[in-house]
Scaffold this motif. Sequence first.
Motif, PDB file in Angstrom:
ATOM      1  N   HIS A  29       0.863  -1.173   0.000  1.00  0.00           N
ATOM      2  CA  HIS A  29       0.000   0.000   0.000  1.00  0.00           C
ATOM      3  C   HIS A  29       0.904   1.228   0.000  1.00  0.00           C
ATOM      4  O   HIS A  29       1.845   1.319   0.793  1.00  0.00           O
ATOM      5  CB  HIS A  29      -0.910  -0.009   1.230  1.00  0.00           C
ATOM      6  CG  HIS A  29      -1.952   1.040   1.180  1.00  0.00           C
ATOM      7  ND1 HIS A  29      -1.719   2.323   1.603  1.00  0.00           N
ATOM      8  CD2 HIS A  29      -3.227   1.005   0.731  1.00  0.00           C
ATOM      9  CE1 HIS A  29      -2.815   3.043   1.431  1.00  0.00           C
ATOM     10  NE2 HIS A  29      -3.745   2.265   0.902  1.00  0.00           N
ATOM     11  N   TYR A  36      -0.142  -6.373   0.571  1.00  0.00           N
ATOM     12  CA  TYR A  36      -1.444  -6.952   0.245  1.00  0.00           C
ATOM     13  C   TYR A  36      -1.347  -8.456   0.452  1.00  0.00           C
ATOM     14  O   TYR A  36      -0.290  -9.052   0.243  1.00  0.00           O
ATOM     15  CB  TYR A  36      -1.831  -6.634  -1.201  1.00  0.00           C
ATOM     16  CG  TYR A  36      -2.267  -5.198  -1.383  1.00  0.00           C
ATOM     17  CD1 TYR A  36      -3.595  -4.848  -1.222  1.00  0.00           C
ATOM     18  CD2 TYR A  36      -1.350  -4.212  -1.697  1.00  0.00           C
ATOM     19  CE1 TYR A  36      -4.003  -3.532  -1.385  1.00  0.00           C
ATOM     20  CE2 TYR A  36      -1.750  -2.891  -1.855  1.00  0.00           C
ATOM     21  CZ  TYR A  36      -3.080  -2.566  -1.693  1.00  0.00           C
ATOM     22  OH  TYR A  36      -3.480  -1.265  -1.848  1.00  0.00           O
ATOM     23  N   SER A  39      -5.583 -13.295  -2.197  1.00  0.00           N
ATOM     24  CA  SER A  39      -5.541 -13.362  -3.664  1.00  0.00           C
ATOM     25  C   SER A  39      -5.167 -12.024  -4.286  1.00  0.00           C
ATOM     26  O   SER A  39      -4.939 -11.945  -5.497  1.00  0.00           O
ATOM     27  CB  SER A  39      -6.901 -13.816  -4.202  1.00  0.00           C
ATOM     28  OG  SER A  39      -7.881 -12.856  -3.859  1.00  0.00           O
ATOM     29  N   ASN A  40      -5.079 -10.975  -3.487  1.00  0.00           N
ATOM     30  CA  ASN A  40      -4.810  -9.645  -4.026  1.00  0.00           C
ATOM     31  C   ASN A  40      -3.466  -9.513  -4.737  1.00  0.00           C
ATOM     32  O   ASN A  40      -3.391  -8.846  -5.760  1.00  0.00           O
ATOM     33  CB  ASN A  40      -4.965  -8.589  -2.934  1.00  0.00           C
ATOM     34  CG  ASN A  40      -6.410  -8.439  -2.520  1.00  0.00           C
ATOM     35  OD1 ASN A  40      -7.314  -8.684  -3.307  1.00  0.00           O
ATOM     36  ND2 ASN A  40      -6.630  -8.053  -1.282  1.00  0.00           N
ATOM     37  N   LEU A  43      -3.959 -10.515  -8.326  1.00  0.00           N
ATOM     38  CA  LEU A  43      -4.710  -9.505  -9.074  1.00  0.00           C
ATOM     39  C   LEU A  43      -3.833  -8.297  -9.389  1.00  0.00           C
ATOM     40  O   LEU A  43      -3.875  -7.744 -10.486  1.00  0.00           O
ATOM     41  CB  LEU A  43      -5.939  -9.075  -8.276  1.00  0.00           C
ATOM     42  CG  LEU A  43      -6.968 -10.168  -7.984  1.00  0.00           C
ATOM     43  CD1 LEU A  43      -8.010  -9.661  -7.006  1.00  0.00           C
ATOM     44  CD2 LEU A  43      -7.603 -10.649  -9.258  1.00  0.00           C
ATOM     45  N   LEU A  44      -3.009  -7.889  -8.419  1.00  0.00           N
ATOM     46  CA  LEU A  44      -2.149  -6.725  -8.619  1.00  0.00           C
ATOM     47  C   LEU A  44      -1.009  -7.024  -9.597  1.00  0.00           C
ATOM     48  O   LEU A  44      -0.614  -6.159 -10.372  1.00  0.00           O
ATOM     49  CB  LEU A  44      -1.601  -6.248  -7.272  1.00  0.00           C
ATOM     50  CG  LEU A  44      -2.664  -5.703  -6.314  1.00  0.00           C
ATOM     51  CD1 LEU A  44      -2.059  -5.435  -4.950  1.00  0.00           C
ATOM     52  CD2 LEU A  44      -3.331  -4.470  -6.873  1.00  0.00           C
ATOM     53  N   TRP A  58       0.525   0.566  -4.488  1.00  0.00           N
ATOM     54  CA  TRP A  58      -0.862   0.775  -4.911  1.00  0.00           C
ATOM     55  C   TRP A  58      -1.577   1.663  -3.910  1.00  0.00           C
ATOM     56  O   TRP A  58      -1.248   1.676  -2.723  1.00  0.00           O
ATOM     57  CB  TRP A  58      -1.575  -0.570  -4.999  1.00  0.00           C
ATOM     58  CG  TRP A  58      -0.910  -1.478  -5.973  1.00  0.00           C
ATOM     59  CD1 TRP A  58       0.149  -2.311  -5.721  1.00  0.00           C
ATOM     60  CD2 TRP A  58      -1.216  -1.633  -7.349  1.00  0.00           C
ATOM     61  NE1 TRP A  58       0.499  -2.968  -6.859  1.00  0.00           N
ATOM     62  CE2 TRP A  58      -0.320  -2.581  -7.878  1.00  0.00           C
ATOM     63  CE3 TRP A  58      -2.177  -1.078  -8.186  1.00  0.00           C
ATOM     64  CZ2 TRP A  58      -0.349  -2.978  -9.209  1.00  0.00           C
ATOM     65  CZ3 TRP A  58      -2.209  -1.478  -9.508  1.00  0.00           C
ATOM     66  CH2 TRP A  58      -1.306  -2.418 -10.007  1.00  0.00           C
ATOM     67  N   HIS A  79      -9.055  -3.930  -9.323  1.00  0.00           N
ATOM     68  CA  HIS A  79      -9.931  -4.180  -8.181  1.00  0.00           C
ATOM     69  C   HIS A  79      -9.361  -5.307  -7.330  1.00  0.00           C
ATOM     70  O   HIS A  79      -9.124  -6.401  -7.826  1.00  0.00           O
ATOM     71  CB  HIS A  79     -11.345  -4.517  -8.647  1.00  0.00           C
ATOM     72  CG  HIS A  79     -12.045  -3.324  -9.200  1.00  0.00           C
ATOM     73  ND1 HIS A  79     -11.884  -2.906 -10.507  1.00  0.00           N
ATOM     74  CD2 HIS A  79     -12.878  -2.438  -8.616  1.00  0.00           C
ATOM     75  CE1 HIS A  79     -12.594  -1.818 -10.700  1.00  0.00           C
ATOM     76  NE2 HIS A  79     -13.215  -1.516  -9.572  1.00  0.00           N
ATOM     77  N   VAL A  80      -9.144  -4.994  -6.047  1.00  0.00           N
ATOM     78  CA  VAL A  80      -8.706  -5.995  -5.082  1.00  0.00           C
ATOM     79  C   VAL A  80      -9.899  -6.333  -4.190  1.00  0.00           C
ATOM     80  O   VAL A  80     -10.919  -5.640  -4.220  1.00  0.00           O
ATOM     81  CB  VAL A  80      -7.509  -5.497  -4.240  1.00  0.00           C
ATOM     82  CG1 VAL A  80      -6.284  -5.288  -5.112  1.00  0.00           C
ATOM     83  CG2 VAL A  80      -7.838  -4.229  -3.479  1.00  0.00           C
ATOM     84  N   LEU A  81      -9.756  -7.382  -3.395  1.00  0.00           N
ATOM     85  CA  LEU A  81     -10.852  -7.829  -2.538  1.00  0.00           C
ATOM     86  C   LEU A  81     -10.570  -7.481  -1.088  1.00  0.00           C
ATOM     87  O   LEU A  81      -9.554  -7.890  -0.536  1.00  0.00           O
ATOM     88  CB  LEU A  81     -11.044  -9.337  -2.691  1.00  0.00           C
ATOM     89  CG  LEU A  81     -11.355  -9.798  -4.112  1.00  0.00           C
ATOM     90  CD1 LEU A  81     -11.371 -11.317  -4.171  1.00  0.00           C
ATOM     91  CD2 LEU A  81     -12.675  -9.221  -4.569  1.00  0.00           C
ATOM     92  N   GLN A  82     -11.467  -6.710  -0.495  1.00  0.00           N
ATOM     93  CA  GLN A  82     -11.342  -6.337   0.911  1.00  0.00           C
ATOM     94  C   GLN A  82     -12.313  -7.190   1.726  1.00  0.00           C
ATOM     95  O   GLN A  82     -13.518  -7.162   1.485  1.00  0.00           O
ATOM     96  CB  GLN A  82     -11.676  -4.868   1.109  1.00  0.00           C
ATOM     97  CG  GLN A  82     -11.613  -4.436   2.551  1.00  0.00           C
ATOM     98  CD  GLN A  82     -12.051  -2.997   2.722  1.00  0.00           C
ATOM     99  OE1 GLN A  82     -12.861  -2.492   1.970  1.00  0.00           O
ATOM    100  NE2 GLN A  82     -11.516  -2.351   3.721  1.00  0.00           N
ATOM    101  N   PRO A 116     -15.181  -5.473  -3.554  1.00  0.00           N
ATOM    102  CA  PRO A 116     -14.130  -5.022  -4.476  1.00  0.00           C
ATOM    103  C   PRO A 116     -13.768  -3.564  -4.193  1.00  0.00           C
ATOM    104  O   PRO A 116     -14.634  -2.721  -3.978  1.00  0.00           O
ATOM    105  CB  PRO A 116     -14.761  -5.181  -5.854  1.00  0.00           C
ATOM    106  CG  PRO A 116     -16.226  -5.171  -5.614  1.00  0.00           C
ATOM    107  CD  PRO A 116     -16.453  -5.683  -4.222  1.00  0.00           C
TER     108      PRO A 116
END
Length: 135
Positions: A29, A36, A39-40, A43-44, A58, A79-82, A116
């Motif tokens: 971050h 992160y 699974s982020n 995705l990143l 990011w 889009h990441v998952l929070q 997301p």
Amino acid sequence: MASLIALLEAGTAPWRRPWDGTAGGHHLHLLSGRPYRGSNPVLLTLGMHLRGSSLPWWCGFAEARARGLHPRRGCRAVHVLQPIRLPRLQEPAPDASPALPGAASAPPAQALRFRPVAVFNAADLEGPEIGRAHV
């Protein structure tokens, strides 16, 4: 999925990358420096390959805006998952017996939901604070 297929058709394998020790293998971050998880990072990493960027930092739109930063025109977010913890489920009534004789009742389950969240790569951000954004 379409982005991954486009990369494969272009002749690149996004999971193969020359070793780069500068990032330490983590996506971070931009403002807090936290890595992160889950699974982020996958995705990143895909988002980095689509941009041709090698920066592992990011930041969300609202956080960037609060620091005077903004994404360049035409840049797209990843889009990441929070995870969001939902309240614990109801505990059984005290007079209810366990399903198996002699078995202790388990604590109530905690449910998770994922939301997301759009984040931008540091290479996509511009503004006067970009040099001092990473704390």
